[in-house]
Design a protein around this motif. Structure first.
Motif, PDB file in Angstrom:
ATOM      1  N   SER A   1      31.944  37.799  17.911  1.00 56.03           N
ATOM      2  CA  SER A   1      32.095  39.040  17.158  1.00 56.03           C
ATOM      3  C   SER A   1      31.598  38.880  15.727  1.00 56.03           C
ATOM      4  O   SER A   1      30.873  39.747  15.204  1.00 56.03           O
ATOM      5  CB  SER A   1      33.562  39.472  17.169  1.00 56.03           C
ATOM      6  OG  SER A   1      33.752  40.653  16.427  1.00 56.03           O
TER       7      SER A   1
ATOM      8  N   TRP B   1      28.300  40.658  14.105  1.00 60.64           N
ATOM      9  CA  TRP B   1      28.416  41.461  12.886  1.00 60.64           C
ATOM     10  C   TRP B   1      27.315  41.086  11.890  1.00 60.64           C
ATOM     11  O   TRP B   1      26.761  41.951  11.203  1.00 60.64           O
ATOM     12  CB  TRP B   1      29.787  41.237  12.255  1.00 60.64           C
ATOM     13  CG  TRP B   1      29.926  41.898  10.913  1.00 60.64           C
ATOM     14  CD1 TRP B   1      30.277  43.194  10.640  1.00 60.64           C
ATOM     15  CD2 TRP B   1      29.676  41.279   9.635  1.00 60.64           C
ATOM     16  NE1 TRP B   1      30.266  43.425   9.296  1.00 60.64           N
ATOM     17  CE2 TRP B   1      29.911  42.258   8.648  1.00 60.64           C
ATOM     18  CE3 TRP B   1      29.297  39.999   9.242  1.00 60.64           C
ATOM     19  CZ2 TRP B   1      29.761  41.996   7.296  1.00 60.64           C
ATOM     20  CZ3 TRP B   1      29.147  39.734   7.895  1.00 60.64           C
ATOM     21  CH2 TRP B   1      29.379  40.731   6.935  1.00 60.64           C
TER      22      TRP B   1
ATOM     23  N   LYS C   1      28.213  45.394  13.028  1.00 63.43           N
ATOM     24  CA  LYS C   1      29.245  45.939  13.910  1.00 63.43           C
ATOM     25  C   LYS C   1      29.911  44.786  14.649  1.00 63.43           C
ATOM     26  O   LYS C   1      29.240  43.834  15.047  1.00 63.43           O
ATOM     27  CB  LYS C   1      28.644  46.924  14.913  1.00 63.43           C
ATOM     28  CG  LYS C   1      27.936  48.103  14.249  1.00 63.43           C
ATOM     29  CD  LYS C   1      27.294  49.017  15.276  1.00 63.43           C
ATOM     30  CE  LYS C   1      26.581  50.173  14.593  1.00 63.43           C
ATOM     31  NZ  LYS C   1      25.948  51.079  15.579  1.00 63.43           N
TER      32      LYS C   1
ATOM     33  N   VAL D   1      35.939  42.726  16.544  1.00 61.27           N
ATOM     34  CA  VAL D   1      37.129  42.292  15.825  1.00 61.27           C
ATOM     35  C   VAL D   1      36.791  42.227  14.342  1.00 61.27           C
ATOM     36  O   VAL D   1      35.632  41.988  13.969  1.00 61.27           O
ATOM     37  CB  VAL D   1      37.607  40.909  16.317  1.00 61.27           C
ATOM     38  CG1 VAL D   1      38.919  40.515  15.667  1.00 61.27           C
ATOM     39  CG2 VAL D   1      37.757  40.897  17.831  1.00 61.27           C
ATOM     40  N   SER D   2      37.776  42.433  13.487  1.00 57.78           N
ATOM     41  CA  SER D   2      37.564  42.364  12.045  1.00 57.78           C
ATOM     42  C   SER D   2      36.886  41.047  11.664  1.00 57.78           C
ATOM     43  O   SER D   2      37.254  39.981  12.152  1.00 57.78           O
ATOM     44  CB  SER D   2      38.905  42.486  11.319  1.00 57.78           C
ATOM     45  OG  SER D   2      38.785  42.100   9.966  1.00 57.78           O
TER      46      SER D   2
ATOM     47  N   TYR E   1      36.103  35.813  18.903  1.00 57.70           N
ATOM     48  CA  TYR E   1      36.042  35.948  17.451  1.00 57.70           C
ATOM     49  C   TYR E   1      34.760  35.341  16.885  1.00 57.70           C
ATOM     50  O   TYR E   1      34.195  35.858  15.909  1.00 57.70           O
ATOM     51  CB  TYR E   1      37.273  35.290  16.830  1.00 57.70           C
ATOM     52  CG  TYR E   1      38.564  35.899  17.329  1.00 57.70           C
ATOM     53  CD1 TYR E   1      39.083  37.047  16.753  1.00 57.70           C
ATOM     54  CD2 TYR E   1      39.245  35.347  18.421  1.00 57.70           C
ATOM     55  CE1 TYR E   1      40.257  37.622  17.228  1.00 57.70           C
ATOM     56  CE2 TYR E   1      40.418  35.916  18.897  1.00 57.70           C
ATOM     57  CZ  TYR E   1      40.908  37.051  18.302  1.00 57.70           C
ATOM     58  OH  TYR E   1      42.062  37.629  18.779  1.00 57.70           O
TER      59      TYR E   1
ATOM     60  N   SER F   1      37.986  37.134  12.382  1.00 61.41           N
ATOM     61  CA  SER F   1      37.077  36.232  13.103  1.00 61.41           C
ATOM     62  C   SER F   1      36.823  34.958  12.310  1.00 61.41           C
ATOM     63  O   SER F   1      36.881  33.847  12.847  1.00 61.41           O
ATOM     64  CB  SER F   1      35.751  36.947  13.388  1.00 61.41           C
ATOM     65  OG  SER F   1      35.940  38.061  14.224  1.00 61.41           O
TER      66      SER F   1
END
Length: 253
Positions: free
Chosen positions: A209, A213, A218, A221-222, A206, A226
């Motif tokens: 990720s 992002w 991108k 995981v949302s 998380y 995270s």
């Protein structure tokens, strides 16, 4: 708030860092170069892009996070363990300094060191790939949140450890493997369904990720999930530190 005391602890801890600045700065530069040579050249020649991001650029957030986590834990754990080992912890405990001020000094210095190293790795990466950061404000925010959270975790480890061996136990045997298996050098959606599900149990997934992002927009995981997981770990670490100071657990040994 006794800010002179916080500043004194912070400056002392940062002074140790600058006294070995050559080693502290050169090591991450060399490590980053080796990672780019091994992963960027060897694997990058076979995997041209991940989620439409060139592979050499894709691994930059993972490289930064790998060093950030290990450096935050190591700096904070050694910073509080060494006064216990040398016996100088009594000078801190007998001074008019509150537990909050002690934590601010040690954790603030540890987080500052790891953030500086993370920025050095980011600058080194720019020598190999054209950097792209879609959300720079979020990138700085996640960098700060992660550094503070894992510096608190390292502070807890420094109080828990009763020997130098234990200081390296968690970073080497737990954090580093979890970071490598947390999507530092690959996207977890590339894994088979079973291993993808297993990866979601890894809390480092998380962190990486969310950080990725911030670079490319991108994530595996949302971003909300995270950040929520990171905030939860921060709350747990704060709870552990509060418990330690309230009970005096191993503060003097």
């Amino acid at each position: 708030m006794n800010w002179p005391a916080v500043r004194a602890i912070y400056r002392f801890e940062m002074g140790r860092f600058w006294r070995t600045a050559g080693q502290s700065i050169l090591a991450p530069v060399i490590s980053t170069t080796l990672y780019f040579v091994v992963f960027g050249a060897a694997i990058g020649s076979r995997v041209s892009a991940v989620d439409d991001v060139p592979y050499g650029l894709f691994i930059v957030p993972g490289l930064i996070m790998l060093s950030l986590l290990t450096q935050s834990i190591s700096n904070a754990s050694f910073g509080i363990y060494f006064p216990r080992f040398a016996g100088t912890i009594y000078e801190i405990l007998s001074a008019p300094i509150s537990p909050l001020e002690v934590v601010l000094g040690f954790v603030g210095a540890a987080a500052s060191k790891s953030i500086l190293i993370g920025l050095i790795i980011l600058a080194t990466s720019a020598l190999f790939v054209p950097l792209r950061i879609d959300h720079p404000i979020w990138m700085i925010g996640i960098l700060l949140l992660t550094a503070v959270t894992f510096s608190l975790f390292g502070f807890v480890i420094g109080l828990w450890a009763d020997g130098f061996e234990k200081l390296q136990l968690v970073p080497l045997l737990v954090v580093t493997p979890l970071t490598f298996l947390g999507g530092s050098f690959y996207a977890i959606n590339m894994l088979p369904p079973f291993w993808h599900a297993v990866s979601l149990v890894n809390p480092v997934v998380y962190l990486i990720s969310a950080f990725r992002w911030a670079f490319f927009g991108k994530a595996d995981v949302s971003i909300a999930i995270s950040l929520g997981m990171t905030a939860l770990f921060l709350v747990i670490c704060l709870g552990l530190v509060t418990y330690i100071f309230r009970t005096g657990y191993r503060l003097k040994s």
